[in-house]
Design a protein around this motif. Structure first.
Motif, PDB file in Angstrom:
ATOM      1  N   LEU A 197      -4.034   3.894  -4.618  1.00 61.61           N
ATOM      2  CA  LEU A 197      -5.308   3.191  -4.574  1.00 61.61           C
ATOM      3  C   LEU A 197      -5.756   2.789  -5.978  1.00 61.61           C
ATOM      4  O   LEU A 197      -6.155   1.656  -6.236  1.00 61.61           O
ATOM      5  CB  LEU A 197      -6.342   4.122  -3.936  1.00 61.61           C
ATOM      6  CG  LEU A 197      -7.576   3.472  -3.354  1.00 61.61           C
ATOM      7  CD1 LEU A 197      -7.187   2.484  -2.278  1.00 61.61           C
ATOM      8  CD2 LEU A 197      -8.498   4.535  -2.772  1.00 61.61           C
ATOM      9  N   ASP A 242     -15.743   8.527 -10.206  1.00 63.54           N
ATOM     10  CA  ASP A 242     -14.849   7.733  -9.352  1.00 63.54           C
ATOM     11  C   ASP A 242     -15.519   6.463  -8.866  1.00 63.54           C
ATOM     12  O   ASP A 242     -14.859   5.512  -8.468  1.00 63.54           O
ATOM     13  CB  ASP A 242     -14.375   8.556  -8.154  1.00 63.54           C
ATOM     14  CG  ASP A 242     -13.250   9.487  -8.545  1.00 63.54           C
ATOM     15  OD1 ASP A 242     -12.502   9.134  -9.471  1.00 63.54           O
ATOM     16  OD2 ASP A 242     -13.130  10.568  -7.950  1.00 63.54           O
ATOM     17  N   PHE A 267       0.815  -1.213   0.000  1.00 62.46           N
ATOM     18  CA  PHE A 267       0.000   0.000   0.000  1.00 62.46           C
ATOM     19  C   PHE A 267       0.853   1.270   0.000  1.00 62.46           C
ATOM     20  O   PHE A 267       0.326   2.366  -0.073  1.00 62.46           O
ATOM     21  CB  PHE A 267      -0.958  -0.002   1.195  1.00 62.46           C
ATOM     22  CG  PHE A 267      -2.264  -0.668   0.910  1.00 62.46           C
ATOM     23  CD1 PHE A 267      -3.388   0.077   0.579  1.00 62.46           C
ATOM     24  CD2 PHE A 267      -2.385  -2.045   0.931  1.00 62.46           C
ATOM     25  CE1 PHE A 267      -4.589  -0.537   0.283  1.00 62.46           C
ATOM     26  CE2 PHE A 267      -3.582  -2.670   0.646  1.00 62.46           C
ATOM     27  CZ  PHE A 267      -4.687  -1.914   0.323  1.00 62.46           C
ATOM     28  N   PHE A 303      -3.789  -0.076  -7.289  1.00 58.18           N
ATOM     29  CA  PHE A 303      -4.231  -1.341  -6.712  1.00 58.18           C
ATOM     30  C   PHE A 303      -5.481  -1.834  -7.444  1.00 58.18           C
ATOM     31  O   PHE A 303      -5.595  -3.011  -7.810  1.00 58.18           O
ATOM     32  CB  PHE A 303      -4.505  -1.129  -5.215  1.00 58.18           C
ATOM     33  CG  PHE A 303      -5.010  -2.354  -4.486  1.00 58.18           C
ATOM     34  CD1 PHE A 303      -4.637  -3.641  -4.872  1.00 58.18           C
ATOM     35  CD2 PHE A 303      -5.858  -2.220  -3.391  1.00 58.18           C
ATOM     36  CE1 PHE A 303      -5.093  -4.752  -4.185  1.00 58.18           C
ATOM     37  CE2 PHE A 303      -6.321  -3.330  -2.704  1.00 58.18           C
ATOM     38  CZ  PHE A 303      -5.944  -4.595  -3.108  1.00 58.18           C
ATOM     39  N   VAL A 304      -6.410  -0.898  -7.687  1.00 61.48           N
ATOM     40  CA  VAL A 304      -7.632  -1.259  -8.420  1.00 61.48           C
ATOM     41  C   VAL A 304      -7.271  -1.812  -9.792  1.00 61.48           C
ATOM     42  O   VAL A 304      -7.767  -2.863 -10.202  1.00 61.48           O
ATOM     43  CB  VAL A 304      -8.560  -0.032  -8.557  1.00 61.48           C
ATOM     44  CG1 VAL A 304      -9.760  -0.366  -9.426  1.00 61.48           C
ATOM     45  CG2 VAL A 304      -9.023   0.442  -7.200  1.00 61.48           C
ATOM     46  N   ARG A 356       5.039   9.602   3.991  1.00 61.44           N
ATOM     47  CA  ARG A 356       4.345  10.878   3.793  1.00 61.44           C
ATOM     48  C   ARG A 356       4.771  11.870   4.867  1.00 61.44           C
ATOM     49  O   ARG A 356       5.033  13.038   4.583  1.00 61.44           O
ATOM     50  CB  ARG A 356       2.838  10.643   3.878  1.00 61.44           C
ATOM     51  CG  ARG A 356       2.098  11.054   2.634  1.00 61.44           C
ATOM     52  CD  ARG A 356       0.629  10.762   2.786  1.00 61.44           C
ATOM     53  NE  ARG A 356       0.360   9.341   2.748  1.00 61.44           N
ATOM     54  CZ  ARG A 356      -0.613   8.749   3.442  1.00 61.44           C
ATOM     55  NH1 ARG A 356      -1.390   9.449   4.231  1.00 61.44           N
ATOM     56  NH2 ARG A 356      -0.789   7.454   3.346  1.00 61.44           N
ATOM     57  N   ILE A 410      -1.573   8.768  -2.132  1.00 60.74           N
ATOM     58  CA  ILE A 410      -2.694   7.985  -1.594  1.00 60.74           C
ATOM     59  C   ILE A 410      -3.624   7.560  -2.714  1.00 60.74           C
ATOM     60  O   ILE A 410      -3.913   6.387  -2.914  1.00 60.74           O
ATOM     61  CB  ILE A 410      -3.495   8.813  -0.572  1.00 60.74           C
ATOM     62  CG1 ILE A 410      -2.555   9.446   0.455  1.00 60.74           C
ATOM     63  CG2 ILE A 410      -4.539   7.957   0.102  1.00 60.74           C
ATOM     64  CD1 ILE A 410      -3.262  10.383   1.413  1.00 60.74           C
ATOM     65  N   MET A 411      -4.085   8.564  -3.478  1.00 62.03           N
ATOM     66  CA  MET A 411      -5.090   8.289  -4.507  1.00 62.03           C
ATOM     67  C   MET A 411      -4.489   7.470  -5.645  1.00 62.03           C
ATOM     68  O   MET A 411      -5.087   6.501  -6.104  1.00 62.03           O
ATOM     69  CB  MET A 411      -5.639   9.625  -5.028  1.00 62.03           C
ATOM     70  CG  MET A 411      -7.024   9.515  -5.578  1.00 62.03           C
ATOM     71  SD  MET A 411      -8.125   8.772  -4.334  1.00 62.03           S
ATOM     72  CE  MET A 411      -9.585   8.562  -5.290  1.00 62.03           C
ATOM     73  N   LEU A 412      -3.272   7.856  -6.075  1.00 61.85           N
ATOM     74  CA  LEU A 412      -2.652   7.126  -7.182  1.00 61.85           C
ATOM     75  C   LEU A 412      -2.365   5.683  -6.785  1.00 61.85           C
ATOM     76  O   LEU A 412      -2.539   4.765  -7.579  1.00 61.85           O
ATOM     77  CB  LEU A 412      -1.379   7.832  -7.626  1.00 61.85           C
ATOM     78  CG  LEU A 412      -1.623   9.100  -8.432  1.00 61.85           C
ATOM     79  CD1 LEU A 412      -0.321   9.846  -8.684  1.00 61.85           C
ATOM     80  CD2 LEU A 412      -2.291   8.780  -9.767  1.00 61.85           C
ATOM     81  N   ILE A 436       1.961  17.097 -15.417  1.00 59.65           N
ATOM     82  CA  ILE A 436       0.535  17.140 -15.727  1.00 59.65           C
ATOM     83  C   ILE A 436      -0.286  17.251 -14.447  1.00 59.65           C
ATOM     84  O   ILE A 436      -1.217  18.043 -14.353  1.00 59.65           O
ATOM     85  CB  ILE A 436       0.097  15.850 -16.474  1.00 59.65           C
ATOM     86  CG1 ILE A 436       0.895  15.710 -17.762  1.00 59.65           C
ATOM     87  CG2 ILE A 436      -1.391  15.873 -16.759  1.00 59.65           C
ATOM     88  CD1 ILE A 436       0.541  14.469 -18.543  1.00 59.65           C
ATOM     89  N   THR A 437       0.076  16.445 -13.459  1.00 57.64           N
ATOM     90  CA  THR A 437      -0.782  16.333 -12.272  1.00 57.64           C
ATOM     91  C   THR A 437      -0.316  17.195 -11.114  1.00 57.64           C
ATOM     92  O   THR A 437      -1.006  17.315 -10.120  1.00 57.64           O
ATOM     93  CB  THR A 437      -0.791  14.884 -11.762  1.00 57.64           C
ATOM     94  OG1 THR A 437       0.540  14.569 -11.323  1.00 57.64           O
ATOM     95  CG2 THR A 437      -1.172  13.920 -12.848  1.00 57.64           C
ATOM     96  N   PHE A 438       0.860  17.798 -11.219  1.00 57.35           N
ATOM     97  CA  PHE A 438       1.552  18.454 -10.109  1.00 57.35           C
ATOM     98  C   PHE A 438       1.948  17.387  -9.096  1.00 57.35           C
ATOM     99  O   PHE A 438       1.571  16.224  -9.218  1.00 57.35           O
ATOM    100  CB  PHE A 438       0.691  19.519  -9.434  1.00 57.35           C
ATOM    101  CG  PHE A 438       0.213  20.580 -10.382  1.00 57.35           C
ATOM    102  CD1 PHE A 438       1.101  21.229 -11.230  1.00 57.35           C
ATOM    103  CD2 PHE A 438      -1.123  20.917 -10.439  1.00 57.35           C
ATOM    104  CE1 PHE A 438       0.653  22.197 -12.114  1.00 57.35           C
ATOM    105  CE2 PHE A 438      -1.569  21.889 -11.326  1.00 57.35           C
ATOM    106  CZ  PHE A 438      -0.689  22.530 -12.167  1.00 57.35           C
ATOM    107  N   TYR A 440       3.073  16.188  -1.162  1.00 56.42           N
ATOM    108  CA  TYR A 440       3.435  15.074  -0.279  1.00 56.42           C
ATOM    109  C   TYR A 440       2.337  14.025  -0.195  1.00 56.42           C
ATOM    110  O   TYR A 440       2.588  12.893   0.165  1.00 56.42           O
ATOM    111  CB  TYR A 440       3.790  15.589   1.110  1.00 56.42           C
ATOM    112  CG  TYR A 440       2.599  15.918   1.981  1.00 56.42           C
ATOM    113  CD1 TYR A 440       1.889  17.093   1.789  1.00 56.42           C
ATOM    114  CD2 TYR A 440       2.162  15.050   2.969  1.00 56.42           C
ATOM    115  CE1 TYR A 440       0.792  17.398   2.564  1.00 56.42           C
ATOM    116  CE2 TYR A 440       1.063  15.350   3.749  1.00 56.42           C
ATOM    117  CZ  TYR A 440       0.378  16.521   3.534  1.00 56.42           C
ATOM    118  OH  TYR A 440      -0.713  16.804   4.296  1.00 56.42           O
ATOM    119  N   ASP A 441       1.079  14.399  -0.529  1.00 55.73           N
ATOM    120  CA  ASP A 441      -0.009  13.434  -0.331  1.00 55.73           C
ATOM    121  C   ASP A 441      -0.642  12.919  -1.623  1.00 55.73           C
ATOM    122  O   ASP A 441      -1.721  12.342  -1.582  1.00 55.73           O
ATOM    123  CB  ASP A 441      -1.077  14.027   0.586  1.00 55.73           C
ATOM    124  CG  ASP A 441      -1.678  15.300   0.011  1.00 55.73           C
ATOM    125  OD1 ASP A 441      -1.176  15.773  -1.016  1.00 55.73           O
ATOM    126  OD2 ASP A 441      -2.643  15.819   0.604  1.00 55.73           O
TER     127      ASP A 441
END
Lengths: 336, 384, 253, 291
Positions: D223, D264, D38, D226-227, D107, D219-221, D210-212, D215-216
């Motif tokens: 996740l 989402d 994770f 993993f999907v 993080r 998490i989303m990327l 593209i995405t900037f 530090y956080d």
């Protein structure tokens, strides 16, 4: 009698009750009592979750979704539609149980990481719906929740109550309520574990195929425990909403799910008292670490990692093992 | 045997935490409590807020404190979670026994605190946008930022003045964007502006070309308004340029920071947004009463932290200064007196605007406190 | 002769083009100790897995007491009187030995969720009886001294017998034992020999997959010899011993 | 109409390529050690953040990227050596919690060492969009796609043509057997983590313009990665790539044609449906239980 006191049922429950009775006298202010109530709420949720994760060995990374559903259904039904909070709580629990039943069949056929993926997805979908349908849920800004009331008698943390000539603050009454529920929940959980149903669940964890060949319908039991743990979460979600008086979609979020499963694993899977310890630690840790300020996240991550690396079975089982080790040696010597 | 073991383990843990949760009460200091979202999805708001509070408390103490007492800042990071915020407010009130609370970077965290401060009767100044915080008026609750509705009004007024009546709206799904979305729809209806396209993006989304393509291909759109904060609006701006959408783009006050221009780069050229005068401090006319306050704050913050100021830090500055002002006028830390003094604040010149509070208005700003800015040649320009 | 307890007709199982079992037919008589032998990879365990519902046959039919059981899953076969043990131990290591045996009694419990949740007296009583019965069974298989031991702390040989106790707890009419003697020493094998005969005497039909020829020849009433998924021979131990095909297969013909 | 669809596809494929790179990282580690890491998303964050700050310090882009990738690789090795290896007999969930702990730790470290701001890494070759069939594409999108293809080809080469690559595969199939034939499995595991971290960091650097980066963002990327890996079937490289692309494209199409509010949720509905019918993902091995 001595034998009975040693059992996790009688002995454990009386120890737990003792701690819960003594605790409020050691707390010096309303904040500490509030934290104790939050620990209690989390503890009850994870006692239920532990039946699924610890005993039946089925990972759920989406349990906060059920808690969120319970919280929001209670809040909306009692607030917007004027239902009695108790009725709303029960109705929410039935709906959440129903959803868990419907979705449990197909989801619980999955194993290991696929199951965690599916439950994670389920939780996230619930959180997204709550976040998006703001006409109903208030969206990310949250929703004010009515205090819990029963037959017109409202239990607000902010009021004074007189019970049997003793004057109690609303928070103290809430403490009594949650503490009693915790003891009750532990009793229920122990009853399940120490029954044919509980053995069937543990067998699902131990060897699913072995359970099947002696006639255990494992699919049925997995769904059953999924529903039970979802109902635990839903009821506590409802109560937590009434207690705090305000909820946001965070309660259903992915992070909250992770927090719940961490309580189970950290405290000790398949140990009912262990997961309570897990809840105690995970609720208190941020409060203790708050003084570390910018180091808080670093410290939290480190504590989590180190604990799990060195105590993979969880805190309580590891501690009990340490305490029991010398004793075991003597018994084997006796036997020899 | 087991019984004692369980009891021992539980009591030990509880005792250990009980000790650490008992605050050390310093004598004769004035305690200001703060809870902000210094980390998490709203750290864009909370981080500069906390930095501002720390910076100015230090300065206040260096200058002799308030009411002859040193000021102690007790602050917690709620990570954007309302549940955590509620616990920390409880802690500020119950354990830290603060005289006053500043906090709530978001509407959610603020609203979680409201019942507690009302019950405990502690003056509370929020730094979040939504109208519900101060409307209806709650006795102990105040706030410094303009409402999201005012921002929407400012933008839609300008659109209307430019003859645009059909617009596309894109907003974030976080609290800020959702609230802005709701109020933009309401204000647009009142002003006779039609929202012909309505899209959203998540707080962690990395690409909004799909939503913008949809808006672009909606017939009749004359301008696009984006309500959100964080990196989202900057990505929207870049995607907007990439898709070569040839319509005016408006942003909300959620991006009112030089950081936005830094992130969006050339794509930000021509974007308009409502903001406090903070971003155009240098070019404000000398006659502007806010000029000295604004320039001093900007200079001090940027010197201390080596990062551009944002509107959000200014909300904390105003909250702190309003609190100090009220404490001094009340002449004591008596909570009721401080609250009354706060409510009677008149003509207080802050960074965000000139505050005039009353029993009916616990925010004290109007739409005119927003300036309309446009990005031109990589910097902010006042649109008049 | 009465109806056979198990009747297999034209059974085939294909794994990705390979015939693990090919067009196999045989029957098992009630009360017999019936052994399945054959070299490694002959399809013995696959046959067990097919009979006990863990695999679904590609073709063919399996009848238990005259009724087809194809397509039923293992948990539906136990109520019909069939139970088994495993070549690779399937013991619940998260439970005590006694609890493992009690799992086997699962079908005999009829308590509602409500009674379980509130631990009504009927649950306590039934549980107590189950505990006693399970202890008896452990004594029967010779595991009495491990009563409250965690399964994870038991020696291998005892676990093998524990599996048999668990299977017996389900009160089967027919018991399938998959290599029960594998990994056991001589003394343990001899004990096992006696145990299996005791089980058979109690009226349970025993089906055995086993490599230990001495054990097999000693206790079996009837044998089925498999080779490459096909029937090589069947008959009494005496007949098999003198069957030229079997001799050829075993002596590397 | 067609231009719109083309635009959605461009966006979806770029997004999908990013997810695929993260998913490949998951796959590598899962294959070698059956751990779902994770903390995978944090390697993207480290790649992006470190590159930004090295650029700030005045290093040229290629060197900044190289150093960042090496840093991530070292952290990957450290993760394996100090967090995963000591707990190798732990439960699946325990390992999940350890990697979650590691991700929180990284993080926390990043916000301490660097900061909590959002940063823009400059595009490798400008911001002038290319117009193809009425849809637009940034040069950086091409970088993302190109680098993804190169990475995939390099991985294919590594696993099919080199001894070390084959050793990793052998370890993943049967660690004990691999040990018997003389493969140093501990070294192989460390290598897998290092590779996976490097993969993550490369993805982090190439998408940062593209995405900037902040530090956080991990998490989303993480996740989503993993999907993607689960859609394709854990442990299957082709699956990870296909899963990533499916995820990226459905998200964009959902935003474009259904509802951006629920875009989402759509991937999660899809994954639930896929898992209901294919419990091991699209390409996962349908193992029959050995008993």
């Amino acid at each position: 009698m001595m034998q009975a006191l040693k059992s996790p049922r009688l002995g454990g429950l009386s120890a737990l009750s003792c701690v819960l009775i003594i605790l409020p006298f050691t707390l010096s202010n309303s904040f500490q009592l509030d934290v104790a109530i939050q620990v209690g709420i989390a503890a009850i949720v994870v006692v239920g979750l532990n039946l699924l994760v610890g005993f039946a060995g089925q990972i759920s990374l989406g349990h906060a979704g059920f808690m969120g559903m319970g919280a929001y259904m209670s809040a909306i039904l009692s607030g917007t539609y004027g239902w009695s909070p108790l009725l709303a709580l029960i109705f929410a629990a039935i709906c959440v149980g129903g959803l868990a039943f419907l979705i449990g069949g197909p989801i619980l056929r999955l194993k290991g990481h696929y199951l965690s993926m599916a439950t994670l997805g389920l939780g996230i979908i619930i959180a997204i719906v709550i976040n998006t349908e703001s006409w109903l849920t208030g969206g990310p800004d949250g929703l004010v929740v009515e205090p819990l009331s029963l037959f017109g008698w409202a239990l607000s943390p902010f009021d004074e109550y007189h019970l049997l000539g003793i004057s109690l603050s609303g928070t103290q009454v809430w403490y009594i309520l949650i503490a009693s529920l915790l003891v009750f929940a532990v009793w229920l959980a122990l009853n399940i574990i120490d029954s044919p149903t509980g053995r069937a669940l543990r067998a699902v964890h131990g060897s699913e195929i072995a359970a099947q060949v002696v006639g255990v319908n494992t699919a049925h039991y997995k769904v059953k425990v999924f529903v039970i743990s979802a109902v635990f979460a839903s009821v506590m979600g409802s109560l937590s909403a009434h207690y705090t008086g305000f909820i946001t979609p965070n309660i259903a979020g992915f992070h909250h799910s992770i927090e719940l499963i961490t309580m189970v694993v950290l405290g000790g899977m398949a140990s009912t008292y262990g997961v309570i310890l897990g809840a105690v630690i995970l609720v208190l840790l941020p409060q203790v670490l708050a003084d570390l300020q910018e180091f808080e996240m670093l410290a939290f991550g480190l504590i989590l990692m180190v604990t799990m690396i060195f105590m993979p079975k969880g805190l309580l089982p590891t501690l009990l093992n340490l305490l029991n080790k010398p004793k075991q040696k003597t018994t084997s010597e006796e036997a020899a | 045997m087991k019984t004692t073991k369980y009891t021992l383990a539980l009591t030990l843990t509880l005792a250990a935490t009980g000790v650490s949760l008992t605050p050390v009460q310093a004598a004769e200091t004035l305690r200001i409590g703060a809870f902000v979202s210094a980390t998490g999805p709203a750290s864009f708001l909370g981080d500069p807020e906390l930095k501002t509070l720390e910076l100015y408390i230090k300065e206040i103490n260096a200058q002799g404190g308030v009411l002859g007492q040193q000021v102690e800042l007790v602050h917690y990071d709620d990570g954007g979670s309302a549940g955590k915020a509620r616990t920390y407010v409880n802690r500020l009130i119950g354990a830290d026994k603060v005289d006053m609370i500043i906090g709530g970077s978001t509407t959610g965290t603020t609203m979680a605190a409201v019942p507690l401060v009302e019950q405990a009767q502690v003056p509370f100044i929020s730094m979040a946008g939504a109208i519900v915080i101060t409307d209806p008026v709650k006795k102990w609750v105040f706030k410094t930022p303009q409402t999201d509705r005012m921002a929407a009004t400012k933008v839609l007024q300008d659109m209307k003045a430019r003859g645009m009546t059909k617009i596309g709206l894109i907003s974030g799904t976080g609290g800020f964007g959702r609230s802005g979305h709701k109020h933009t729809l309401e204000v647009a209806k009142e002003m006779g502006i039609e929202i012909v396209a309505d899209e959203t993006y998540g707080p962690q989304d990395t690409d909004m070309t799909a939503q913008l393509t949809k808006i672009k291909s909606t017939p009749g759109v004359q301008a696009v308004f984006n309500f959100g904060f964080g990196q989202g609006p900057a990505i929207v701006t870049k995607n907007y340029a990439q898709l070569a959408i040839d319509l005016p783009l408006y942003q909300s006050h959620g991006v009112a920071s030089d950081k936005y221009i830094e992130l969006a780069g050339d794509a930000a050229e021509g974007v308009r947004l409502p903001a406090s005068p903070l971003l155009v401090a240098d070019t404000l006319p000398e006659t502007d009463p806010q000029k000295p306050v604004v320039t001093a704050y900007k200079a001090k913050f940027e010197a201390a932290y080596n990062m551009p100021v944002s509107t959000f830090g200014a909300y904390a500055y105003d909250a702190l200064m309003l609190a100090v002002d009220a404490l001094e006028r009340a002449g004591s830390t008596d909570k009721a007196k401080v609250r009354d003094a706060l409510e009677q604040t008149q003509n207080y010149v802050g960074v965000t605007g000139v505050y005039n509070l009353s029993a009916q208005d616990h925010m004290g700003l109007d739409v005119s406190s927003f300036r309309l800015l446009e990005v031109s040649q990589g910097t902010w320009k006042l649109v008049e | 002769m009465s109806t056979p307890i198990i009747q297999v007709e034209g059974l085939s199982k294909v794994f990705g083009g390979v015939h693990a079992i090919e067009n196999l037919s045989f029957s098992i008589q009630q009360g017999h100790i019936h052994s399945v032998i054959g070299p490694n990879g002959a399809g013995k365990t696959t046959l067990f897995n097919l009979i006990t519902g863990i695999y679904t046959p590609t073709h063919g039919d399996i009848k238990l007491k005259g009724e087809s059981i194809v397509g039923l899953d293992p948990s539906q076969l136990a109520p019909r009187g069939m139970c088994r043990t495993f070549q690779n131990l399937q013991i619940c290591m998260n439970m005590t030995a006694l609890e493992n045996v009690m799992i086997g009694q699962h079908l005999q419990f009829k308590s509602s969720l409500l009674a379980t949740l509130f631990r009504l007296p009927c649950v306590v009583q039934a549980d107590q009886q189950a505990r006693e019965k399970a202890a008896e069974l452990m004594d029967f298989v010779g595991c009495a001294k491990y009563l409250n031991t965690e399964a994870s702390a038991m020696p291998y040989g005892a676990l093998k017998r524990l599996e048999i106790a668990r299977a017996l707890a389900a009160k089967p009419d027919i018991l399938l034992l998959d290599e029960p003697a594998a990994g056991l020493n001589g003394a343990e094998t001899a004990e096992l020999d006696t145990l299996i005969q005791k089980v058979a005497q109690s009226g349970v039909t025993v089906v055995l997959v086993e490599h230990d020829m001495k054990l097999v020849m000693n206790i079996s009433d009837y044998l089925l010899v498999l080779d490459y998924g096909k029937k090589l021979a069947e008959g009494t131990p005496e007949e098999i011993r003198h069957n030229p095909d079997v001799i050829a297969a075993y002596l590397g013909g | 109409m067609l231009a719109e669809l083309l635009q959605y596809l461009f966006t979806g494929v770029t997004l999908g390529a990013t997810y695929a790179l993260v998913a490949l990282g998951f796959t590598l580690i899962y294959n070698a050690s059956h751990v779902i890491n994770f903390a995978q998303g944090e390697f993207l964050m480290i790649g992006g953040m470190s590159t930004f700050f090295l650029l700030e310090a005045g290093l040229p882009l290629p060197i900044a990227i190289l150093l960042s990738v090496l840093l991530a690789g070292a952290l990957g090795i450290a993760l394996q050596k100090f967090a995963i290896a000591p707990a190798k007999n732990a439960d699946v969930v325990t390992l999940i919690i350890i990697t979650i702990g590691a991700s929180i730790f990284l993080r926390g470290l990043a916000q301490l060492v660097w900061d909590k701001e959002i940063h823009a890494v400059p595009a490798f070759s400008g911001d002038t969009p290319l117009v193809i069939g009425g849809a637009t594409l940034l040069p950086q999108n091409l970088w993302v796609l190109g680098i993804s293809v190169i990475v995939v080809l390099a991985l294919v080469y590594f696993f099919t043509r080199t001894l070390t690559g084959k050793a990793i595969l052998a370890t993943s199939m049967n660690a004990d057997a691999a040990k018997l034939v003389g493969i140093k499995t501990q070294f192989i595991l460390m290598l897998a983590f290092a590779l996976s971290a490097i993969l993550g960091a490369v993805a982090g650097v190439v998408v940062a313009p593209i995405t900037f980066t902040a530090y956080d963002i991990g998490i989303m990327l993480g996740l989503k990665g993993f999907v993607a890996a689960a859609i394709g079937g854990l442990g299957n490289g082709v699956g990870a790539i296909v899963g990533g692309l499916i995820l990226g494209v459905t998200e964009t199409l959902a935003a474009g044609y259904i509802s951006s509010d629920y875009k989402d949720a759509v991937p999660f509905v899809i994954i639930l449906l896929i898992l209901f019918f294919l419990p091991n993902g699209l390409f996962g091995s349908r193992s029959t239980e050995r008993v």
